[in-house]
Design a protein around this motif. Structure first.
Motif, PDB file in Angstrom:
ATOM      1  N   SER A  34      19.929  -0.049  21.467  1.00  0.00           N
ATOM      2  CA  SER A  34      19.231  -0.866  22.460  1.00  0.00           C
ATOM      3  C   SER A  34      17.764  -0.473  22.613  1.00  0.00           C
ATOM      4  O   SER A  34      16.953  -1.255  23.115  1.00  0.00           O
ATOM      5  N   GLU A  35      17.404   0.738  22.192  1.00  0.00           N
ATOM      6  CA  GLU A  35      16.015   1.184  22.296  1.00  0.00           C
ATOM      7  C   GLU A  35      15.131   0.612  21.189  1.00  0.00           C
ATOM      8  O   GLU A  35      13.904   0.490  21.369  1.00  0.00           O
ATOM      9  N   ILE A  36      15.730   0.287  20.065  1.00  0.00           N
ATOM     10  CA  ILE A  36      14.936  -0.073  18.888  1.00  0.00           C
ATOM     11  C   ILE A  36      14.235  -1.420  19.008  1.00  0.00           C
ATOM     12  O   ILE A  36      13.031  -1.516  18.729  1.00  0.00           O
ATOM     13  N   PRO A  37      14.922  -2.503  19.426  1.00  0.00           N
ATOM     14  CA  PRO A  37      14.224  -3.793  19.505  1.00  0.00           C
ATOM     15  C   PRO A  37      12.977  -3.791  20.391  1.00  0.00           C
ATOM     16  O   PRO A  37      11.924  -4.285  19.954  1.00  0.00           O
ATOM     17  N   PRO A  38      13.027  -3.226  21.620  1.00  0.00           N
ATOM     18  CA  PRO A  38      11.794  -3.232  22.419  1.00  0.00           C
ATOM     19  C   PRO A  38      10.680  -2.400  21.809  1.00  0.00           C
ATOM     20  O   PRO A  38       9.495  -2.744  21.936  1.00  0.00           O
ATOM     21  N   ALA A  39      11.052  -1.315  21.126  1.00  0.00           N
ATOM     22  CA  ALA A  39      10.033  -0.498  20.456  1.00  0.00           C
ATOM     23  C   ALA A  39       9.365  -1.297  19.341  1.00  0.00           C
ATOM     24  O   ALA A  39       8.131  -1.291  19.190  1.00  0.00           O
ATOM     25  N   LEU A  40      10.153  -2.015  18.563  1.00  0.00           N
ATOM     26  CA  LEU A  40       9.606  -2.835  17.482  1.00  0.00           C
ATOM     27  C   LEU A  40       8.758  -3.987  18.017  1.00  0.00           C
ATOM     28  O   LEU A  40       7.722  -4.335  17.447  1.00  0.00           O
ATOM     29  N   LYS A  41       9.207  -4.579  19.122  1.00  0.00           N
ATOM     30  CA  LYS A  41       8.435  -5.674  19.717  1.00  0.00           C
ATOM     31  C   LYS A  41       7.063  -5.200  20.182  1.00  0.00           C
ATOM     32  O   LYS A  41       6.060  -5.907  20.017  1.00  0.00           O
ATOM     33  N   PHE A  50      19.096  -0.784  12.858  1.00  0.00           N
ATOM     34  CA  PHE A  50      18.857  -1.574  14.061  1.00  0.00           C
ATOM     35  C   PHE A  50      19.721  -2.827  14.179  1.00  0.00           C
ATOM     36  O   PHE A  50      19.736  -3.492  15.206  1.00  0.00           O
ATOM     37  N   GLY A  51      20.447  -3.201  13.115  1.00  0.00           N
ATOM     38  CA  GLY A  51      21.344  -4.338  13.196  1.00  0.00           C
ATOM     39  C   GLY A  51      20.615  -5.656  13.412  1.00  0.00           C
ATOM     40  O   GLY A  51      19.385  -5.742  13.329  1.00  0.00           O
ATOM     41  N   PRO A  52      21.364  -6.711  13.741  1.00  0.00           N
ATOM     42  CA  PRO A  52      20.755  -8.030  13.965  1.00  0.00           C
ATOM     43  C   PRO A  52      19.719  -8.026  15.084  1.00  0.00           C
ATOM     44  O   PRO A  52      18.709  -8.733  15.002  1.00  0.00           O
ATOM     45  N   ASP A  53      19.955  -7.228  16.136  1.00  0.00           N
ATOM     46  CA  ASP A  53      18.998  -7.177  17.251  1.00  0.00           C
ATOM     47  C   ASP A  53      17.651  -6.622  16.806  1.00  0.00           C
ATOM     48  O   ASP A  53      16.605  -7.024  17.324  1.00  0.00           O
ATOM     49  N   GLY A  54      17.680  -5.711  15.861  1.00  0.00           N
ATOM     50  CA  GLY A  54      16.431  -5.167  15.333  1.00  0.00           C
ATOM     51  C   GLY A  54      15.628  -6.214  14.590  1.00  0.00           C
ATOM     52  O   GLY A  54      14.392  -6.229  14.658  1.00  0.00           O
ATOM     53  N   VAL A  55      16.332  -7.098  13.878  1.00  0.00           N
ATOM     54  CA  VAL A  55      15.635  -8.181  13.180  1.00  0.00           C
ATOM     55  C   VAL A  55      14.974  -9.102  14.198  1.00  0.00           C
ATOM     56  O   VAL A  55      13.852  -9.584  13.979  1.00  0.00           O
ATOM     57  N   LYS A  56      15.649  -9.323  15.322  1.00  0.00           N
ATOM     58  CA  LYS A  56      15.038 -10.108  16.390  1.00  0.00           C
ATOM     59  C   LYS A  56      13.763  -9.437  16.898  1.00  0.00           C
ATOM     60  O   LYS A  56      12.818 -10.099  17.321  1.00  0.00           O
ATOM     61  N   GLY A  57      13.760  -8.090  16.856  1.00  0.00           N
ATOM     62  CA  GLY A  57      12.590  -7.347  17.313  1.00  0.00           C
ATOM     63  C   GLY A  57      11.353  -7.552  16.463  1.00  0.00           C
ATOM     64  O   GLY A  57      10.232  -7.367  16.941  1.00  0.00           O
ATOM     65  N   ILE A 101      20.332 -14.112   8.423  1.00  0.00           N
ATOM     66  CA  ILE A 101      19.984 -15.505   8.738  1.00  0.00           C
ATOM     67  C   ILE A 101      18.689 -15.560   9.552  1.00  0.00           C
ATOM     68  O   ILE A 101      17.816 -16.405   9.305  1.00  0.00           O
ATOM     69  N   ILE A 102      18.559 -14.647  10.527  1.00  0.00           N
ATOM     70  CA  ILE A 102      17.327 -14.592  11.335  1.00  0.00           C
ATOM     71  C   ILE A 102      16.130 -14.262  10.452  1.00  0.00           C
ATOM     72  O   ILE A 102      15.056 -14.873  10.558  1.00  0.00           O
ATOM     73  N   LEU A 103      16.312 -13.293   9.563  1.00  0.00           N
ATOM     74  CA  LEU A 103      15.233 -12.889   8.654  1.00  0.00           C
ATOM     75  C   LEU A 103      14.817 -14.044   7.752  1.00  0.00           C
ATOM     76  O   LEU A 103      13.620 -14.301   7.554  1.00  0.00           O
ATOM     77  N   ALA A 104      15.806 -14.762   7.207  1.00  0.00           N
ATOM     78  CA  ALA A 104      15.517 -15.900   6.335  1.00  0.00           C
ATOM     79  C   ALA A 104      14.730 -16.967   7.081  1.00  0.00           C
ATOM     80  O   ALA A 104      13.772 -17.543   6.546  1.00  0.00           O
TER      81      ALA A 104
END
Length: 542
Positions: free
Chosen positions: A93-100, A123-130, A159-162
């Motif tokens: 849960s820490e990774i996406p906000p850090a990436l954003k 980071f999983g799918p949520d990391g890609v969202k980040g 799919i998000i990355l694509a």
């Protein structure tokens, strides 16, 4: 200027970093909050001409990432972000906000990245969202290399990355400078078929890839086929690594077809991909028709048999740049390994053949029956028949339209039924000749197959050998065995002008290795006809 002013200026210059790269690589720093990154922030602020920032091998929390991000907002010259393995021990849960935070800073700065490496961050799918917003932004319109190895993206992340890459390409194209991504690395991400298919659509649109590495992603033949189609639209591709996915025949045949279009391909890694014997024959056909600058070919651990390995070896004859061939872990057997070494020596390529120490040995009858169509490899017969129709195995259908041949009839199966009826031990060789069976079959081959511009000869030969029981197929069928009539008819067909010499050579290799001893005399006749045919071709060429 006062001496105290000079002293202050000297001190300021001493603290100013001038260069291209600021690196904290592998320092094992635990950066939790703003206080822990004060030194890093100060050095980023004072760095002039910051082209590359290395943060890999540390662990960065949300607050620390936010502080670093603020410092990056003034560096529009930044081009390379080497940020792999920088969230060790962090909650997902820490990774996406850090990436954003980091991505937003790059957007604010107006930077134009050429390299982005976020590998080994689970980071999983949520990391890609980040990083989704970053990838869609002008910051990534100039991206050349994207590395996301071992990030656990999964199908959703793929799919998000694509989608992000597609949007990046569309927006950059609208601005007159389309995205020209050259290197894409995303191994060990569990992309599976849906993730790979989504990325394939993006790759097909981008069209500038030179290296694609997607090993160990659980991709089966539908995803592999989609990627094969996409690769044909990337003519400058030099490296294709799909190691440890599951091709089976259909995926391997699709990839072989793609390879024919890739004139710059140098490294092909299909190791541990279960290309099997039929797939290997298709790849050998691609080698004969192109791949002139191939340097490395890995088909290890693919359930390839001796005869197919020999076909591959012969196809490598005119490949002067070849440095490495890996066929380890296949099903050659002790004699097959020796035969392969001799074949490689005969084409002056003995030094490029890798170790065969892990060869699985010749497959026995029980293994062939037990391991057919298991797990993810098992697809229903209807889907396979549809695929074969499209690939002109049972006709010459293309783009959903008939090209004058009965694609749905399945004339190979019809021929096999005719073989069952006519080529029995009760019919003499003389009678077969009198009723003109060889000529009739040859005429059918020519009119219904070889004369069509869409006909894929190697698929036909492969299917023919499966039906004759010379080759293990992926679809279960009753084995016929090789009868004298088969050899007499084939002996006639290979001598015709329409029959490609290289495919006649494939037939000969399988017949000489697998035909029953009782048919040795007929096999010799076939061999003699083939050699005569080759001689005639050479005379014509000279």
């Amino acid at each position: 200027m006062a001496s105290e002013d000079i002293a202050q200026l000297t001190e300021a210059l001493a603290k100013t970093h001038v260069g291209e790269e600021l690196s904290y690589k592998g320092q094992g720093l635990k950066l939790d909050d703003e206080q822990s990154v004060e030194k890093i922030v100060r050095e980023i602020d004072q760095f002039r001409g910051l082209r590359a920032l290395r943060l890999e091998g540390n662990t960065i929390g949300v607050e620390a990432a936010h502080a670093i991000a603020k410092a990056l907002e003034t560096h529009n010259e930044l081009e390379c972000c080497h940020w792999s393995d920088m969230f060790t021990g962090r909650l997902r849960s820490e990774i996406p906000p850090a990436l954003k935070s980091l991505g937003s800073a790059l957007i604010t700065s107006g930077a134009r990245l050429t390299e982005l490496d976020l590998s080994d961050n689970a980071f999983g799918p949520d990391g890609v969202k980040g990083i989704e917003t970053l990838l869609k932004s002008p910051v990534c319109h100039t991206l050349k290399e994207l590395r996301l190895n071992n990030c656990g993206m999964g199908i959703g992340g793929g799919i998000i990355l694509a989608s992000a890459l597609t949007e990046c390409y569309k927006q950059s194209s609208a601005m007159g400078s389309p995205l020209k991504l050259k290197v894409f690395i995303a191994g060990r991400n569990r992309l599976e078929n849906d993730g790979a298919t989504a990325l394939a659509r993006a790759f097909q649109m981008i069209g500038s890839l030179e290296e694609v590495h997607m090993p160990q992603n659980g991709i089966n033949h539908p995803g592999i086929t989609a990627l094969a189609t996409a690769m044909q639209h990337n003519p400058n591709l030099r490296v294709l690594n799909l190691n440890d996915n599951t091709f089976t025949k259909r995926g391997a045949v699709a990839m072989a077809q793609a390879l024919k279009h890739l004139r710059s391909i140098q490294v092909v890694n299909f190791g541990d991909c279960l290309v099997r014997t039929e797939g290997a024959i298709a790849i050998a056909a691609a080698l004969r028709e192109g791949l002139t600058v191939i340097k490395e070919l890995n088909l290890s651990f693919g359930e390839i048999t001796e005869a197919a390995a020999l076909v591959l070896a012969r196809a490598l004859k005119d490949k002067p740049d070849l440095k490495k061939l890996d066929l380890n872990g296949n099903c050659l057997g002790e004699d097959g390994c020796e035969a392969l070494k001799e074949a490689m020596e005969s084409v002056d390529k003995s030094d490029v053949l890798g170790s065969l120490s892990d060869d699985e040995g010749e497959p026995d009858e029980e293994e062939e029956e037990d391991d057919e169509d298991s797990g993810a490899e098992d697809e229903d017969d209807e889907e396979e028949e549809e695929e074969e129709e499209h690939n002109c195995v049972n006709g010459t259908k293309e783009n959903g339209k008939d090209k004058g041949s009965p694609a749905k009839v399945g004339y190979i199966d019809c021929l096999m039924q005719m073989y069952h009826t006519l080529f029995s031990h009760t019919i003499s060789y003389r009678l077969i000749g009198k009723i003109y069976v060889p000529r009739c079959v040859s005429l059918i081959f020519q009119m219904k197959g070889f004369s069509s511009p869409h006909f894929q000869t190697y698929l036909f030969i492969s299917s023919l050998m499966v039906n004759m029981g010379l080759l293990k197929g992926e679809k279960k069928m009753k084995k016929m065995g090789v009868l004298p009539g088969h050899l007499i008819v084939l002996n006639h067909c290979v001598g015709q002008d329409y029959f490609p010499v290289d495919q006649a050579d494939v037939l000969l290799i399988f017949l000489s290795r697998l035909v029953l001893p009782m048919h040795t005399s007929v096999c010799h006749l076939f061999h003699a006809r083939l050699n005569l045919f080759k001689s005639e071709i050479c005379v014509e060429l000279n």
